[in-house]
Design a protein around this motif. Structure first.
Motif, PDB file in Angstrom:
ATOM      1  N   THR A   1      32.176   9.433 -22.350  1.00  0.00           N
ATOM      2  CA  THR A   1      31.836   9.703 -20.951  1.00  0.00           C
ATOM      3  C   THR A   1      32.463   8.716 -19.976  1.00  0.00           C
ATOM      4  OG1 THR A   1      29.854   8.325 -21.077  1.00  0.00           O
ATOM      5  CG2 THR A   1      29.620  10.656 -21.671  1.00  0.00           C
TER       6      THR A   1
ATOM      7  N   VAL B   1      27.865  17.147 -21.940  1.00  0.00           N
ATOM      8  CA  VAL B   1      27.615  15.718 -21.712  1.00  0.00           C
ATOM      9  C   VAL B   1      28.668  15.141 -20.766  1.00  0.00           C
ATOM     10  CG1 VAL B   1      27.604  13.451 -22.813  1.00  0.00           C
ATOM     11  CG2 VAL B   1      26.407  15.360 -23.890  1.00  0.00           C
TER      12      VAL B   1
ATOM     13  N   SER C   1      27.942  13.697 -17.054  1.00  0.00           N
ATOM     14  CA  SER C   1      28.355  12.306 -16.829  1.00  0.00           C
ATOM     15  C   SER C   1      29.255  12.188 -15.613  1.00  0.00           C
ATOM     16  CB  SER C   1      29.096  11.770 -18.057  1.00  0.00           C
ATOM     17  OG  SER C   1      28.279  11.818 -19.195  1.00  0.00           O
TER      18      SER C   1
ATOM     19  N   ARG D   1      25.205   5.537 -20.170  1.00  0.00           N
ATOM     20  CA  ARG D   1      24.687   6.525 -21.114  1.00  0.00           C
ATOM     21  C   ARG D   1      23.878   5.751 -22.145  1.00  0.00           C
ATOM     22  NH1 ARG D   1      27.975  10.452 -25.346  1.00  0.00           N
ATOM     23  NH2 ARG D   1      26.196  11.813 -25.855  1.00  0.00           N
TER      24      ARG D   1
ATOM     25  N   PHE E   1      20.648   9.254 -19.439  1.00  0.00           N
ATOM     26  CA  PHE E   1      21.541   8.410 -18.650  1.00  0.00           C
ATOM     27  C   PHE E   1      20.713   7.517 -17.725  1.00  0.00           C
ATOM     28  CE2 PHE E   1      23.384  12.454 -19.686  1.00  0.00           C
ATOM     29  CZ  PHE E   1      24.641  12.136 -20.193  1.00  0.00           C
TER      30      PHE E   1
END
Length: 359
Positions: free
Chosen positions: A217, A262, A266, A281, A287
């Protein structure tokens, strides 16, 4: 030949070999990155040795004139490859086709120019080296590479949420200063010493990056979250964002689709909250954001983020909704107690979040 240059050359070569051994023994980074760091230091070591050879050959018997020209040509022509390999090591996803094309253009121009009497350097009939009328092109090419490298380091620093910006800035200044000094004062051989040291510092910064970044991410990871919480001295706010029913998504969709969800969430978090603080994360589906700006209207802020995600979920039906909670904390607070408060906030948020879509 100057004794101080011989000592500098030997020191640089030994130092570069030691750096190479350290990198070769590293098992944290990926194989391709390790290889590109090794190629960087191999090229540095090769160019240092070529520079040493040019001083040996300068003013020697004229039968070595061709070798003298070849060694100087290789030293000047291969310089940009150091930055190409270094960038590829630091930013493995970076496309460098244009950079490689420009280097090949410079390489072939340089080779052809040697046959037309005017080039970057010249070696006269007495086998003595001197700079030629187009030496400025080598200088321009070198500083273009450094300038592009600075831009790429800014990109790297952004991936690291600018936490290592000072280190990168200081190292880049050291690199530019060393290169400039030798261009202005060619008798001071510090350029490749500075490049070698700077390259190793970039390697160390990259190892730090690997330890503290979630590379899927590009957000900071859980260990960074704990470190920053424990080192926080001012009153701050923690925001936690959790994906709804992510285990069901993992069970019903491919791993690639789950990873894309994800990454997409992100990216939203980074663009929405990134200017307010650091984004992390901290679990597969959770998060966090830490911000020192405690005067914000966090209810309204989180409501707007939820609405953005909800709109995106209408376009991509597998994109889950999110639960959001927040709490202030200060030095000495118990993290588990703070997280419990945030979990309660998330439950309250969930009760009202559907109403936000109509506001």
């Amino acid at each position: 030949m100057k004794t101080d240059f011989i000592i500098t050359c030997i020191s640089n070569v030994v130092m570069t070999i030691i750096f190479g051994i350290i990198i070769a023994r590293n098992r944290i980074m990926e194989k391709n990155q390790r290889r590109n760091f090794l190629l960087t230091f191999f090229m540095i070591c090769l160019i240092i040795l070529l520079e040493y050879l040019t001083l040996i050959l300068d003013g020697s018997d004229v039968k070595f004139r061709f070798l003298h020209i070849l060694v100087n040509f290789l030293g000047f022509a291969l310089t940009p490859t150091v930055f190409i390999f270094l960038v590829k090591a630091i930013l493995p996803e970076k496309k460098l086709k244009l950079r490689i094309f420009l280097w090949l253009l410079y390489f072939f121009w340089f080779a052809i120019s040697l046959f037309y009497g005017k080039s970057v350097f010249k070696v006269d009939s007495q086998n003595s080296y001197s700079r030629d009328v187009y030496f400025f092109i080598y200088v321009i090419v070198s500083f273009i590479n450094i300038f592009l490298f600075i831009i790429e380091n800014i990109e790297l620093s952004r991936n690291f949420h600018n936490k290592n910006f000072i280190q990168i800035g200081a190292t880049t200044f050291f690199l530019i200063a060393g290169s400039t000094v030798q261009i202005i004062f060619p008798e001071i051989y510090v350029c490749w010493f500075c490049i070698s040291i700077s390259s190793f510092v970039y390697y160390c910064l990259h190892i730090e990056l690997i330890e503290h970044i979630d590379f899927q991410t590009t957000l900071l990871n859980y260990s960074s979250f704990l470190r920053d919480i424990n080192s926080e001295k001012k009153k701050s706010v923690i925001i936690l964002i959790e994906l709804d029913n992510f285990k069901k998504i993992q069970a019903n969709y491919s791993r690639f689709q789950a990873d894309e969800i994800v990454k997409r969430i992100s990216s939203h978090i980074k663009s929405f909250y990134g200017n307010l603080g650091f984004c992390y994360r901290i679990a597969v589906d959770e998060f966090a954001i830490i911000t020192k700006n405690t005067d914000l209207d966090f209810v309204d802020l989180n409501k707007n983020f939820f609405k953005e995600v909800a709109v995106q979920s209408l376009e991509l039906d597998i994109l889950p909704l999110v639960s959001i909670g927040y709490s202030q904390f200060k030095k000495g607070d118990n993290l588990n107690e703070i997280l419990t408060i945030i979990d309660k906030e998330k439950l309250n948020f969930n009760k009202e979040r559907l109403l936000y879509l109509y506001q």
